[in-house]
Write an enzyme that holds these catalytic residues in place. Structure first.
Site, short mmCIF file in Angstrom:
data_model
loop_
_atom_site.label_atom_id
_atom_site.label_comp_id
_atom_site.label_asym_id
_atom_site.label_seq_id
_atom_site.Cartn_x
_atom_site.Cartn_y
_atom_site.Cartn_z
N CYS A 118 -46.87 31.15 -63.40
CA CYS A 118 -46.74 31.91 -64.76
C CYS A 118 -47.56 31.26 -65.72
O CYS A 118 -48.08 30.29 -65.56
CB CYS A 118 -45.26 31.99 -64.88
SG CYS A 118 -44.79 33.63 -65.98
N CYS A 120 -46.39 31.56 -69.11
CA CYS A 120 -45.65 31.47 -70.76
C CYS A 120 -45.78 30.25 -71.25
O CYS A 120 -45.54 30.00 -72.39
CB CYS A 120 -44.35 32.08 -70.38
SG CYS A 120 -43.41 31.52 -68.88
N CYS A 128 -45.67 35.89 -70.55
CA CYS A 128 -46.11 35.40 -69.32
C CYS A 128 -47.27 35.78 -69.12
O CYS A 128 -47.90 35.44 -67.63
CB CYS A 128 -44.97 35.94 -68.28
SG CYS A 128 -43.40 35.29 -68.71
N LYS A 197 -35.75 39.61 -60.75
CA LYS A 197 -35.60 38.88 -61.88
C LYS A 197 -35.11 39.71 -63.25
O LYS A 197 -36.00 40.63 -63.80
CB LYS A 197 -36.81 38.27 -62.35
CG LYS A 197 -36.84 37.17 -63.55
CD LYS A 197 -38.11 36.35 -63.59
CE LYS A 197 -38.28 35.63 -64.77
NZ LYS A 197 -39.57 34.87 -65.09
N ARG A 207 -36.23 28.00 -72.36
CA ARG A 207 -37.13 28.06 -73.25
C ARG A 207 -37.47 26.92 -74.18
O ARG A 207 -38.59 26.26 -74.37
CB ARG A 207 -36.83 29.39 -74.37
CG ARG A 207 -36.43 30.70 -73.60
CD ARG A 207 -37.71 31.51 -73.41
NE ARG A 207 -37.51 32.55 -72.50
CZ ARG A 207 -36.80 33.59 -72.25
NH1 ARG A 207 -36.27 34.02 -73.39
NH2 ARG A 207 -36.75 34.45 -71.14
N ARG A 219 -38.85 39.94 -73.18
CA ARG A 219 -39.61 40.14 -71.68
C ARG A 219 -38.88 41.29 -71.18
O ARG A 219 -39.12 41.66 -69.62
CB ARG A 219 -39.20 38.97 -70.92
CG ARG A 219 -39.63 37.80 -71.43
CD ARG A 219 -40.32 36.60 -70.29
NE ARG A 219 -40.11 35.28 -70.77
CZ ARG A 219 -40.78 34.66 -71.62
NH1 ARG A 219 -41.78 35.11 -72.00
NH2 ARG A 219 -40.77 33.23 -71.55
N GLU A 235 -37.40 46.41 -56.22
CA GLU A 235 -38.28 45.39 -56.62
C GLU A 235 -38.60 44.23 -55.53
O GLU A 235 -39.68 43.83 -55.18
CB GLU A 235 -37.91 44.59 -57.90
CG GLU A 235 -38.04 45.32 -59.29
CD GLU A 235 -39.26 45.40 -59.61
OE1 GLU A 235 -40.36 44.88 -59.02
OE2 GLU A 235 -39.75 46.01 -60.65
N LYS A 250 -32.61 36.23 -59.50
CA LYS A 250 -32.57 35.17 -60.75
C LYS A 250 -31.93 36.03 -61.77
O LYS A 250 -32.46 36.96 -61.96
CB LYS A 250 -33.79 34.68 -60.86
CG LYS A 250 -33.79 33.86 -62.14
CD LYS A 250 -35.35 33.41 -62.28
CE LYS A 250 -35.55 33.00 -63.67
NZ LYS A 250 -36.81 32.78 -64.06
N SER A 275 -30.90 27.83 -66.15
CA SER A 275 -30.60 26.93 -67.07
C SER A 275 -29.27 27.38 -67.97
O SER A 275 -28.43 26.34 -68.30
CB SER A 275 -31.92 26.76 -68.20
OG SER A 275 -32.03 28.01 -68.75
N TYR A 314 -30.34 23.11 -61.04
CA TYR A 314 -30.61 21.70 -61.81
C TYR A 314 -29.34 20.93 -61.38
O TYR A 314 -29.60 19.85 -61.75
CB TYR A 314 -30.45 21.95 -63.50
CG TYR A 314 -31.55 22.90 -63.94
CD1 TYR A 314 -32.61 22.63 -64.02
CD2 TYR A 314 -31.28 24.48 -64.07
CE1 TYR A 314 -33.77 23.38 -64.16
CE2 TYR A 314 -32.18 25.15 -64.20
CZ TYR A 314 -33.33 24.92 -64.57
OH TYR A 314 -34.53 25.71 -64.99
#
Ligand code: PBG
Ligand code: ZN
Length: 327
Positions: A118, A120, A128, A197, A207, A219, A235, A250, A275, A314
């Protein structure tokens, strides 16, 4: 006695492990890692307690530490020293991700390396891909951005990545990347598409983590409306038809119904516990309002139960330690 009562009592005694329908394993887990070209020591990400951006100098050590915990796959994100309108550092031979891949491959050759494709983190406007004027004002331009993604994917392949993960949600992105990889002799390199997504508020801490906040707009023109399930599945079907090898949903935790539907398409499915999901659990855990360990294991098990084969989280390293203790 009612069978349900009997089951409950049996379960209490010897049969709990035998009746478990889903079992989280270390091989389900993929750790995201942020590599920052501008720092020389790890830099904590404030909105993600316990996570840091790491410098190139310690990326091999980070991979070794994950490998020692039996986490055998990573997703790499890069934060470059220079950003511009075209995201040109994203496909530079000496770009931050390209260097990180080579470092890790030298130190831990069997670590499965997935690179986020990507722009971004590499554009000065934070979007992006390539921005231009449209009938609705400045916005992401689909086709010029596709060329950029193809270049990024090929350069990641060239540096030794094991799988590329385009995350920009552009139309035709998987087909263009597949074509470019094949043309450059990387027919065997698989594509994990961020196929479903959502335009989610849960990406907030990312971010900060990836320094990819955007200068204008949002976005929502290229990510999905959280209200839409059928569109989300469509999609993923389109990306499967374009040649994706792994599909992705996601975020994960709020989208378990989508994971379950996308799993029925038939390709392997990854789910990204993002995140914001991490930050929520961490914050409540720090306050003593939730039992962090139990919530983490419950969340990951639920994502697996919904049908995910792979979980990007994470918590990968923590969960690995907790799985050891459960044995
Ligand atoms: C960027 C990208 C994002 C995430 C992964 N890749 C942010 C976005 O789409 O705005 C989010 C991951 C996270 O929040 O943990 N293409
Ligand atoms: Zn992006």
């Amino acid at each position: 006695m009612y069978p349900k009562t009997r089951l409950r009592r049996l379960r209490k005694r010897l049969f709990q492990p035998l009746f478990k329908e889903n079992r989280l394993q270390k091989t389900d887990l993929i750790a995201p890692v942020f590599v920052d070209e501008t720092i020389s020591a790890p830099k904590p990400i404030l909105s993600m307690p316990g996570q840091s951006r790491i410098p190139l100098g310690t990326v091999a050590g980070t991979a070794e530490a994950l490998w020692d915990c039996e986490i055998s796959a990573m997703v790499l994100f890069g934060i470059p020293a220079q950003k511009d309108g075209q995201g040109s550092q994203a496909f530079a031979h000496d770009g931050v991700v390209q260097k990180a891949v080579r470092e890790i491959k030298r130190a831990v050759p069997d670590m499965a390396l997935i690179t986020d494709v990507c722009a971004c983190e590499y554009t000065d406007h934070g979007h992006c891909g390539i921005i231009g004027d449209t009938a609705y004002g400045p916005d992401l331009l689909n086709d010029p951005s596709l060329d950029l993604m193809a270049k990024i994917a090929v350069s990641h392949a060239e540096s030794g990545a094991d799988m590329v993960a385009p995350s920009c949600m552009l139309d035709g992105m998987v087909a263009v990347i597949r074509n470019a990889l094949d043309g450059a002799g990387h027919e065997d390199l698989p594509i994990m598409s961020y196929s479903t997504k959502y335009a989610s508020a849960l990406y907030g801490p990312f971010r900060e983590a990836a320094d990819s906040g955007y200068a204008f707009g949002d976005r929502s023109t290229y990510q999905l409306d959280p209200a839409n399930a059928r569109e989300g599945v469509r999609e993923s079907i389109l990306d499967a038809e374009e040649g994706a090898d792994v599909l992705m949903v996601k975020p994960a935790g709020f989208y378990l119904d989508i994971i379950s539907s996308v799993a029925s398409i038939g390709l392997p499915v990854a789910a990204y516990q993002v995140s914001g999901e991490y930050a929520m659990i961490k914050a409540a855990g720090e306050k003593g309002w939730l039992d962090e360990r139990r919530v983490v294991m419950e969340s990951l098990t639920s994502i697996k139960r919904a049908g995910a084969d792979l979980i990007i989280t994470y918590f990968a390293k923590d969960a690995s330690g907790w799985l050891d203790e459960e044995q």
